[in-house]
Scaffold this motif. Structure first.
Motif, mmCIF file in Angstrom:
data_model
loop_
_atom_site.group_PDB
_atom_site.id
_atom_site.type_symbol
_atom_site.label_atom_id
_atom_site.label_comp_id
_atom_site.label_asym_id
_atom_site.label_seq_id
_atom_site.Cartn_x
_atom_site.Cartn_y
_atom_site.Cartn_z
ATOM 1 N N PRO A 51 0.834 -1.213 0.000
ATOM 2 C CA PRO A 51 0.000 0.000 0.000
ATOM 3 C C PRO A 51 0.863 1.255 0.000
ATOM 4 C CG PRO A 51 -0.670 -1.538 1.720
ATOM 5 C CD PRO A 51 0.627 -2.029 1.200
ATOM 6 N N TYR A 52 0.256 2.359 -0.424
ATOM 7 C CA TYR A 52 0.965 3.635 -0.483
ATOM 8 C C TYR A 52 0.308 4.622 0.473
ATOM 9 C CZ TYR A 52 2.909 8.017 -2.233
ATOM 10 O OH TYR A 52 3.538 9.231 -2.335
ATOM 11 N N ILE A 53 1.118 5.238 1.310
ATOM 12 C CA ILE A 53 0.651 6.271 2.242
ATOM 13 C C ILE A 53 1.135 7.617 1.715
ATOM 14 C CG2 ILE A 53 0.651 7.093 4.620
ATOM 15 C CD1 ILE A 53 -0.594 4.329 4.253
ATOM 16 N N GLN A 90 5.252 0.853 11.335
ATOM 17 C CA GLN A 90 4.361 0.059 10.506
ATOM 18 C C GLN A 90 5.037 -0.434 9.225
ATOM 19 O OE1 GLN A 90 0.328 1.719 9.991
ATOM 20 N NE2 GLN A 90 1.000 3.369 11.313
ATOM 21 N N GLY A 91 6.276 -0.010 9.007
ATOM 22 C CA GLY A 91 6.964 -0.397 7.790
ATOM 23 C C GLY A 91 6.831 0.607 6.664
ATOM 24 N N VAL A 92 6.270 1.778 6.923
ATOM 25 C CA VAL A 92 6.170 2.813 5.896
ATOM 26 C C VAL A 92 7.558 3.409 5.664
ATOM 27 C CG1 VAL A 92 5.119 5.004 5.229
ATOM 28 C CG2 VAL A 92 3.812 3.352 6.581
ATOM 29 N N VAL A 93 8.034 3.370 4.419
ATOM 30 C CA VAL A 93 9.351 3.916 4.100
ATOM 31 C C VAL A 93 9.276 5.444 4.176
ATOM 32 C CG1 VAL A 93 11.210 4.028 2.403
ATOM 33 C CG2 VAL A 93 9.838 1.948 2.608
ATOM 34 N N LEU A 94 10.029 6.021 5.099
ATOM 35 C CA LEU A 94 9.999 7.467 5.301
ATOM 36 C C LEU A 94 11.061 8.177 4.465
ATOM 37 C CD1 LEU A 94 9.580 7.552 9.189
ATOM 38 C CD2 LEU A 94 7.801 7.718 7.445
ATOM 39 N N SER A 95 12.220 7.562 4.329
ATOM 40 C CA SER A 95 13.314 8.185 3.590
ATOM 41 C C SER A 95 14.180 7.099 2.973
ATOM 42 C CB SER A 95 14.158 9.066 4.526
ATOM 43 O OG SER A 95 15.236 9.652 3.820
ATOM 44 N N ARG A 96 14.737 7.400 1.766
ATOM 45 C CA ARG A 96 15.577 6.433 1.074
ATOM 46 C C ARG A 96 16.706 7.159 0.371
ATOM 47 N NH1 ARG A 96 13.643 3.498 -4.351
ATOM 48 N NH2 ARG A 96 14.405 5.505 -5.116
ATOM 49 N N MET A 97 17.914 6.639 0.483
ATOM 50 C CA MET A 97 19.078 7.168 -0.211
ATOM 51 C C MET A 97 19.715 6.036 -1.015
ATOM 52 S SD MET A 97 20.757 9.434 2.862
ATOM 53 C CE MET A 97 19.753 10.586 3.810
ATOM 54 N N VAL A 98 19.914 6.248 -2.310
ATOM 55 C CA VAL A 98 20.425 5.205 -3.198
ATOM 56 C C VAL A 98 21.634 5.740 -3.945
ATOM 57 C CG1 VAL A 98 19.836 3.498 -4.959
ATOM 58 C CG2 VAL A 98 18.039 4.436 -3.502
ATOM 59 N N GLY A 102 21.062 2.062 -11.353
ATOM 60 C CA GLY A 102 20.504 0.737 -11.603
ATOM 61 C C GLY A 102 19.744 0.204 -10.407
ATOM 62 N N LEU A 103 20.310 0.399 -9.215
ATOM 63 C CA LEU A 103 19.628 -0.032 -8.002
ATOM 64 C C LEU A 103 18.348 0.770 -7.786
ATOM 65 C CD1 LEU A 103 19.460 -1.755 -5.479
ATOM 66 C CD2 LEU A 103 21.029 -0.162 -4.343
ATOM 67 N N THR A 104 18.396 2.067 -8.101
ATOM 68 C CA THR A 104 17.201 2.904 -7.991
ATOM 69 C C THR A 104 16.075 2.354 -8.859
ATOM 70 O OG1 THR A 104 18.538 4.877 -7.557
ATOM 71 C CG2 THR A 104 16.277 5.229 -8.301
ATOM 72 N N ARG A 109 10.919 -0.823 -9.270
ATOM 73 C CA ARG A 109 10.089 -1.900 -9.820
ATOM 74 C C ARG A 109 9.353 -2.672 -8.731
ATOM 75 N NH1 ARG A 109 14.708 -4.100 -14.000
ATOM 76 N NH2 ARG A 109 14.413 -2.501 -15.621
ATOM 77 N N VAL A 110 9.977 -2.776 -7.558
ATOM 78 C CA VAL A 110 9.320 -3.505 -6.453
ATOM 79 C C VAL A 110 8.675 -2.533 -5.463
ATOM 80 C CG1 VAL A 110 10.833 -5.489 -6.678
ATOM 81 C CG2 VAL A 110 11.484 -3.640 -5.127
ATOM 82 N N GLN A 111 8.588 -1.255 -5.843
ATOM 83 C CA GLN A 111 7.906 -0.219 -5.050
ATOM 84 C C GLN A 111 8.508 -0.048 -3.666
ATOM 85 O OE1 GLN A 111 3.488 -0.382 -5.522
ATOM 86 N NE2 GLN A 111 3.912 -2.198 -6.773
ATOM 87 N N LEU A 112 9.824 -0.289 -3.563
ATOM 88 C CA LEU A 112 10.516 -0.036 -2.298
ATOM 89 C C LEU A 112 10.983 1.416 -2.310
ATOM 90 C CD1 LEU A 112 11.441 -0.978 0.396
ATOM 91 C CD2 LEU A 112 13.373 -2.159 -0.651
ATOM 92 N N VAL A 113 10.015 2.314 -2.200
ATOM 93 C CA VAL A 113 10.237 3.749 -2.289
ATOM 94 C C VAL A 113 9.465 4.429 -1.164
ATOM 95 C CG1 VAL A 113 10.590 3.685 -4.793
ATOM 96 C CG2 VAL A 113 8.294 4.028 -3.885
ATOM 97 N N PRO A 114 9.837 5.678 -0.823
ATOM 98 C CA PRO A 114 9.141 6.372 0.267
ATOM 99 C C PRO A 114 7.625 6.394 0.076
ATOM 100 C CG PRO A 114 11.131 7.553 -0.294
ATOM 101 C CD PRO A 114 10.990 6.465 -1.316
ATOM 102 N N GLY A 115 6.916 6.134 1.167
ATOM 103 C CA GLY A 115 5.458 6.137 1.165
ATOM 104 C C GLY A 115 4.846 4.759 1.122
#
Length: 594
Positions: A51-53, A90-98, A102-104, A109-115
């Motif tokens: 889900p997306y928050i 709850q597991g909501v991704v708040l911040s991501r640094m890549v 290619g990894l980004t 693709r697997v929606q491992l992004v903030p929110g």
């Protein structure tokens, strides 16, 4: 004979486990327990849809402490293909640094992004979700992931725990595509979490010292009077307050103060009616340090004397057919009657389920003879055509001077429609129109469009948790409604639990609970053992849908295991330490369930 590849063996073991639900032996117990939970959640191995928050809250101590540390770590790892992430509990991704394009792309693709929510409930076994569910550091690599799309990643995640409250705040996660040393990844992740927790402790300490200084300043002023200081971790009151406000009045005052302190935007004055009939005038100032809110200071003035009986006569309530005799409720009813009978345009504000529309309908029945009550809901769409049509209908209804027009839930109106409504109302001739009443949830009208400026007054309805003495009357009312010919009652112990229940959905939730009890329970007296799990908690935290499911699963497990915390934790696949943290968060007291 070719040697089997470790990755292939693991994949085969995983598939065997998913097919026959047996422990494959080659897989770590942590992963086995996580796969079992993933199966129970119904996660599909071939799909990934977390889900997306939208706009997750970043203005929290966790992110303030973690982001500077992640910035420094990211600079040190600039040459490595790695992603750094912080999530909430709850597991909501708040911040991501890549560090790599290619990894980004792969993470996208697997929606491992903030929110997005990366809990086990939605994506199965993964570093973030498994660390949060187990309460332990977790390295999940390759085919250990439950969902096939994640098998390219190796993740090391460590839970972040508040250093003083010991509540779970979130997790730090390291993600890479190359399967390297799990020990090195875990050591780096654990070291980072220790730094984050140390910074959270330092921030909390500075905030508490700042609040204490402001509290001392308020107490040492020329005319201090009763003073209260409240934050999420601290509550302080001086002798004047502890002597002047006792018993139910003190409980009610502290409940209001905690809710006000939680709203970092509120600063100013607020009057509240206490159970004794007195009124407490609160002058609220915020303690702000280091661009953050450290809590609130309350300077309190008490008005009136305790009353043995409510000041509002009981006959008026009987005429309206409403239930309740608490001073807060009677004051709201009286204000609504006065506004209605004077023909004012007014707002009725209160939490969901407190009875805003019910009160307006009751007042209309008593005083609106010859006038038609018209209730308008927010439009289902805010397209230009739908918005224009809705505003046109409101205008036509107000054009009839004999109409009483109720606009429900105006907090659901978008900014454009609110501006349109304000323009429409400002152009009307009040003397030639019907009466306008709006209902809304708190802190939504007049925030930025001045819609509330067009109304004459505001009536605030108290939530059920602030109407402690009305709970018994409401329980009896709903028992009579759903079993008119019965003599069913609640035992004193069950009633005491119902009075302590926070009732986040207010009367609507209470009615649902009593209706369910009448249908399920055949005895004459409803006991503690008959109450549903949602009544067995004392926490007033506003829970998400995910947290509600988790809370009820823990309650059912404890009741099935005769309140044995260790066996329940084992059944749920979480550590005992995590179990105790969740019990504190949800306000569950195991001894009360046995």
């Amino acid at each position: 004979m070719p040697q089997p590849q470790p990755g292939n063996s693991l994949a085969e073991a995983r598939e065997r486990y998913l097919e026959v639900a047996e422990d494959p032996g080659r897989v770590r117990p942590l992963v086995v327990a996580s796969w079992q939970r993933s199966m129970e959640y119904g996660v599909k191995t071939g799909e990934i849809s977390p889900p997306y928050i939208e706009n997750p809250n970043l203005d929290v101590p966790l992110t303030k402490a973690a982001l500077p540390i992640l910035d420094r770590l990211f600079e040190q790892l600039a040459g490595d293909v790695v992603a750094l992430m912080i999530t909430d509990h709850q597991g909501v991704v708040l911040s991501r640094m890549v560090s790599d394009e290619g990894l980004t792309t792969r993470l996208g693709r697997v929606q491992l992004v903030p929110g997005h929510v990366y809990s086990e409930r939605y994506v199965g076994t993964n570093g973030i979700g498994t660390a949060l569910a187990s309460g332990r550091p977790a390295v999940i690599a390759g085919n250990e992931h439950y969902v096939e799309a994640l098998r390219y990643f190796q993740c090391a995640a460590v839970p972040i725990v508040h250093p003083t409250r010991r509540t779970l705040l979130g997790a730090f996660n390291l993600t890479a595509t190359r399967h390297g040393s799990a020990g090195m990844l875990m050591a780096l992740a654990s070291s980072t979490v220790r730094q984050i927790e140390s910074e959270i402790a330092a921030i909390s300490s500075r905030r508490e010292r700042a609040l204490f200084q402001d509290y001392l300043a308020a107490c040492s002023s020329v005319r201090p009077g009763p003073v209260l200081a409240v934050s999420r971790e601290v509550l302080m009151m001086n002798e004047q307050l502890s002597a002047a406000v006792i018993g139910p009045d003190q409980h009610a005052l502290l409940d209001h103060a905690r809710e006000i302190a939680d709203d970092s935007r509120f600063e100013g004055r607020r009057s509240i009616a206490l159970p004794s009939g007195r009124v407490a005038e609160l002058r609220v100032s915020r303690c702000r340090r280091e661009d953050s809110d450290a809590g609130a200071i309350f300077r309190i003035r008490l008005i009136g004397r305790p009353q043995l009986r409510p000041a509002t006569p009981g006959g008026r309530r009987a005429d309206l057919g409403l239930v309740g005799s608490s001073p807060q409720w009677l004051r709201a009813v009286t204000e609504c009657e006065a506004a209605f009978t004077s023909g004012s345009w007014f707002l009725v504000v209160g939490e969901a389920g407190v009875g805003k529309t019910t009160l307006v309908e009751a007042v209309h029945r008593a005083y609106g003879a010859g006038r038609r009550l018209v209730v308008a809901e927010p439009p289902s769409s805010e397209s230009p055509h739908a918005s224009e049509q809705w505003l046109h209908e409101v205008r036509d209804r107000l054009a009839e001077s004999s109409n009483v027009v109720v606009l429900r839930d105006v907090q659901l109106l978008g900014n454009g429609l609110r501006r349109g409504l304000r323009g429409l109302l400002a152009d009307l001739d009040r003397a030639a129109t019907g009466q306008l009443i709006m209902t809304s949830q708190p802190a939504t009208v007049g925030a930025d469009d001045h819609l509330g400026d067009l109304l004459d007054t505001c009536v605030e309805l108290p939530p059920i948790r602030h109407r402690y003495e009305d709970v018994e009357q409401l329980v009896r009312f709903f028992l009579r409604r759903y079993q008119p010919n019965g003599d069913r009652t609640c035992s004193p112990e069950a009633l005491a639990i119902l009075q302590r229940c926070p009732w986040p959905e207010n009367i609507r939730q209470m009615e649902s609970v009593i209706r369910g009890l009448v249908r399920r329970h055949a005895g004459r007296v409803i006991g503690v053992e008959d109450l549903p799990p949602e009544c067995r908690v004392s926490s007033r935290n506003v829970l998400t849908a995910i947290e509600l499911l988790e809370r009820d699963a823990i309650l059912r497990g404890l009741m099935h295991r005769n309140a044995n915390v260790q066996r329940t934790a084992r059944d749920l696949g979480i550590s005992r330490a995590t179990m105790y943290r969740k019990l504190r968060y949800y306000g569950i007291v195991p001894s009360s369930l046995s």
